[in-house]
Every structure is written in structure tokens, then in C-alpha cells.
Design a protein around this motif. Structure first.
Motif, PDB file in Angstrom:
ATOM      1  N   TRP A 156      -9.332  24.263 -30.717  1.00 12.73           N
ATOM      2  CA  TRP A 156      -9.225  25.373 -31.657  1.00 12.73           C
ATOM      3  C   TRP A 156     -10.126  26.507 -31.176  1.00 12.73           C
ATOM      4  N   PRO A 157      -9.640  27.739 -31.134  1.00 13.97           N
ATOM      5  CA  PRO A 157     -10.431  28.877 -30.637  1.00 13.97           C
ATOM      6  C   PRO A 157     -11.405  29.416 -31.696  1.00 13.97           C
ATOM      7  N   THR A 163      -1.451  31.690 -38.989  1.00 11.84           N
ATOM      8  CA  THR A 163      -1.421  31.804 -40.446  1.00 11.84           C
ATOM      9  C   THR A 163      -2.827  31.876 -41.031  1.00 11.84           C
ATOM     10  N   LEU A 164      -3.684  30.940 -40.625  1.00  9.95           N
ATOM     11  CA  LEU A 164      -5.053  30.938 -41.155  1.00  9.95           C
ATOM     12  C   LEU A 164      -5.831  32.179 -40.739  1.00  9.95           C
ATOM     13  N   SER A 165      -5.657  32.614 -39.495  1.00  6.25           N
ATOM     14  CA  SER A 165      -6.370  33.809 -39.026  1.00  6.25           C
ATOM     15  C   SER A 165      -6.024  35.022 -39.874  1.00  6.25           C
ATOM     16  N   VAL A 166      -4.743  35.253 -40.070  1.00  6.86           N
ATOM     17  CA  VAL A 166      -4.315  36.424 -40.831  1.00  6.86           C
ATOM     18  C   VAL A 166      -4.715  36.302 -42.297  1.00  6.86           C
ATOM     19  N   LEU A 167      -4.437  35.159 -42.904  1.00  4.32           N
ATOM     20  CA  LEU A 167      -4.738  35.007 -44.334  1.00  4.32           C
ATOM     21  C   LEU A 167      -6.240  35.035 -44.620  1.00  4.32           C
ATOM     22  N   LEU A 168      -7.028  34.359 -43.787  1.00  5.28           N
ATOM     23  CA  LEU A 168      -8.472  34.344 -44.033  1.00  5.28           C
ATOM     24  C   LEU A 168      -9.117  35.693 -43.726  1.00  5.28           C
ATOM     25  N   ALA A 169      -8.665  36.382 -42.687  1.00 10.18           N
ATOM     26  CA  ALA A 169      -9.212  37.714 -42.397  1.00 10.18           C
ATOM     27  C   ALA A 169      -8.853  38.687 -43.516  1.00 10.18           C
ATOM     28  N   LEU A 170      -7.629  38.603 -44.011  1.00  6.85           N
ATOM     29  CA  LEU A 170      -7.221  39.452 -45.127  1.00  6.85           C
ATOM     30  C   LEU A 170      -8.010  39.107 -46.385  1.00  6.85           C
ATOM     31  N   GLY A 171      -8.155  37.819 -46.651  1.00  7.46           N
ATOM     32  CA  GLY A 171      -8.968  37.399 -47.784  1.00  7.46           C
ATOM     33  C   GLY A 171     -10.412  37.852 -47.645  1.00  7.46           C
ATOM     34  N   ALA A 172     -10.928  37.823 -46.421  1.00  8.38           N
ATOM     35  CA  ALA A 172     -12.308  38.256 -46.176  1.00  8.38           C
ATOM     36  C   ALA A 172     -12.467  39.749 -46.437  1.00  8.38           C
ATOM     37  N   ILE A 173     -11.471  40.539 -46.084  1.00 11.09           N
ATOM     38  CA  ILE A 173     -11.543  41.980 -46.375  1.00 11.09           C
ATOM     39  C   ILE A 173     -11.639  42.200 -47.881  1.00 11.09           C
ATOM     40  N   PHE A 174     -10.779  41.516 -48.620  1.00 14.25           N
ATOM     41  CA  PHE A 174     -10.822  41.670 -50.075  1.00 14.25           C
ATOM     42  C   PHE A 174     -12.131  41.140 -50.659  1.00 14.25           C
ATOM     43  N   GLY A 216       2.622  23.754 -33.418  1.00 13.92           N
ATOM     44  CA  GLY A 216       2.102  23.569 -34.774  1.00 13.92           C
ATOM     45  C   GLY A 216       0.716  24.157 -34.920  1.00 13.92           C
ATOM     46  N   MET A 217      -0.155  23.887 -33.933  1.00 10.15           N
ATOM     47  CA  MET A 217      -1.502  24.437 -33.969  1.00 10.15           C
ATOM     48  C   MET A 217      -1.448  25.959 -33.887  1.00 10.15           C
ATOM     49  N   ALA A 218      -0.563  26.502 -33.069  1.00 10.72           N
ATOM     50  CA  ALA A 218      -0.428  27.959 -32.943  1.00 10.72           C
ATOM     51  C   ALA A 218      -0.012  28.580 -34.270  1.00 10.72           C
ATOM     52  N   ALA A 219       0.928  27.937 -34.952  1.00  9.57           N
ATOM     53  CA  ALA A 219       1.380  28.452 -36.245  1.00  9.57           C
ATOM     54  C   ALA A 219       0.264  28.404 -37.281  1.00  9.57           C
ATOM     55  N   ILE A 220      -0.483  27.307 -37.289  1.00  7.83           N
ATOM     56  CA  ILE A 220      -1.600  27.174 -38.232  1.00  7.83           C
ATOM     57  C   ILE A 220      -2.678  28.208 -37.904  1.00  7.83           C
ATOM     58  N   TYR A 221      -2.972  28.373 -36.619  1.00 12.37           N
ATOM     59  CA  TYR A 221      -3.975  29.348 -36.177  1.00 12.37           C
ATOM     60  C   TYR A 221      -3.573  30.760 -36.603  1.00 12.37           C
ATOM     61  N   GLU A 272      -4.580  33.420 -27.079  1.00 11.67           N
ATOM     62  CA  GLU A 272      -4.837  32.024 -27.445  1.00 11.67           C
ATOM     63  C   GLU A 272      -3.620  31.386 -28.105  1.00 11.67           C
ATOM     64  N   MET A 273      -2.922  32.164 -28.922  1.00 14.21           N
ATOM     65  CA  MET A 273      -1.686  31.629 -29.519  1.00 14.21           C
ATOM     66  C   MET A 273      -0.653  31.353 -28.440  1.00 14.21           C
ATOM     67  N   ALA A 274      -0.491  32.264 -27.487  1.00 18.88           N
ATOM     68  CA  ALA A 274       0.475  32.066 -26.399  1.00 18.88           C
ATOM     69  C   ALA A 274       0.117  30.833 -25.581  1.00 18.88           C
ATOM     70  N   GLN A 275      -1.167  30.627 -25.318  1.00 17.85           N
ATOM     71  CA  GLN A 275      -1.598  29.458 -24.557  1.00 17.85           C
ATOM     72  C   GLN A 275      -1.307  28.171 -25.317  1.00 17.85           C
ATOM     73  N   MET A 276      -1.494  28.185 -26.621  1.00 15.73           N
ATOM     74  CA  MET A 276      -1.167  27.004 -27.430  1.00 15.73           C
ATOM     75  C   MET A 276       0.323  26.694 -27.329  1.00 15.73           C
ATOM     76  N   VAL A 277       1.149  27.710 -27.440  1.00 16.56           N
ATOM     77  CA  VAL A 277       2.594  27.516 -27.339  1.00 16.56           C
ATOM     78  C   VAL A 277       2.956  26.962 -25.965  1.00 16.56           C
TER      79      VAL A 277
END
Length: 125
Positions: free
Chosen positions: A32-33, A103-114, A96-101, A85-90
């Protein structure tokens, strides 16, 4: 001060901070990166705080936006490393790890902004 100098000097600081974090949180070639994940979520939090602080509207807002927002946080966070890093995972078959990475990256970064914006509003309201 010259806007280019503000952005460049802030960017150098942000890139150095990201490099330091990548040394503090090393990752194996197939793992995981964590460094990129961490900088993008922390960067989102910081950007949320900064956005609310800048909206307060004092006369120093534009130089600080350039230095801290565009420079420091722009140099600290990284979309290019995230996509690599996502491309390397693929390529390794870890779709599956790329999709989770992703999704979590975008959602958590967005949540962190809020979260940062909410915290800053509580402080400066």
C-alpha cells in the motif's frame, strides 16, 4: 513579492516535506502506498483550513494563497504519484487494491477538506 517566487519557494518546501514523509513511511514495491495516501489526505485537511482562513479576507490573502496553497500544499500533495501507483497496482494484477486505493484516497481527502473547513470555521467564526 513576485508571485512566481512565492509559488516556487512554497513548492520547494512542500516537496521536501513530501520527500521526508516518503522516507519516514517506506513501502514495499507491492504494498500500500502509505506516503502518497498520507500526503493527499493531510494535504486535503490543510487545504480546508487554509481555504477558510483565506476567506476571512485580510489584505495578505493572495500572497499567502500562492505560497501556502499553490506552493507548499501543491508541492506536498501529489496526483501524479497517486495515478502512477494505481497504474502499477493494475499492472501487477492488484486491481482490487487499486480500486480501494483510488476510492479511499478521493473520499478521505475530500472528507479531510471538509473536516479542515469545519474546524477552521469553529476557530474563526
Amino acid at each position: 513579492m513576485n508571485p512566481i517566487i512565492l509559488v516556487m519557494s512554497g513548492g520547494a518546501i512542500g516537496a521536501a516535506l513530501r520527500f521526508g514523509l516518503s522516507r519516514a513511511l517506506p513501502v514495499s514495491a507491492a504494498g500500500w502506498p502509505w506516503p502518497t495516501f498520507a500526503v493527499n489526505v493531510v494535504g486535503g485537511l490543510c487545504m480546508g483550513v487554509l481555504a477558510i482562513w483565506l476567506l476571512r479576507g485580510d489584505s495578505s490573502a493572495e500572497p499567502l494563497r500562492l505560497f501556502l496553497g499553490v506552493g507548499v500544499l501543491g508541492g506536498f500533495t501529489t496526483f501524479s504519484a497517486f495515478t502512477l501507483e494505481m497504474a502499477q497496482m493494475v499492472q501487477r494484477g492488484q486491481t482490487g487494491m487499486a480500486a480501494i486505493y483510488a476510492t479511499l484516497s478521493v473520499l478521505l481527502a475530500l472528507g479531510a477538506i471538509f473536516a479542515g473547513m469545519t474546524a477552521a470555521k469553529a476557530v474563526w467564526a
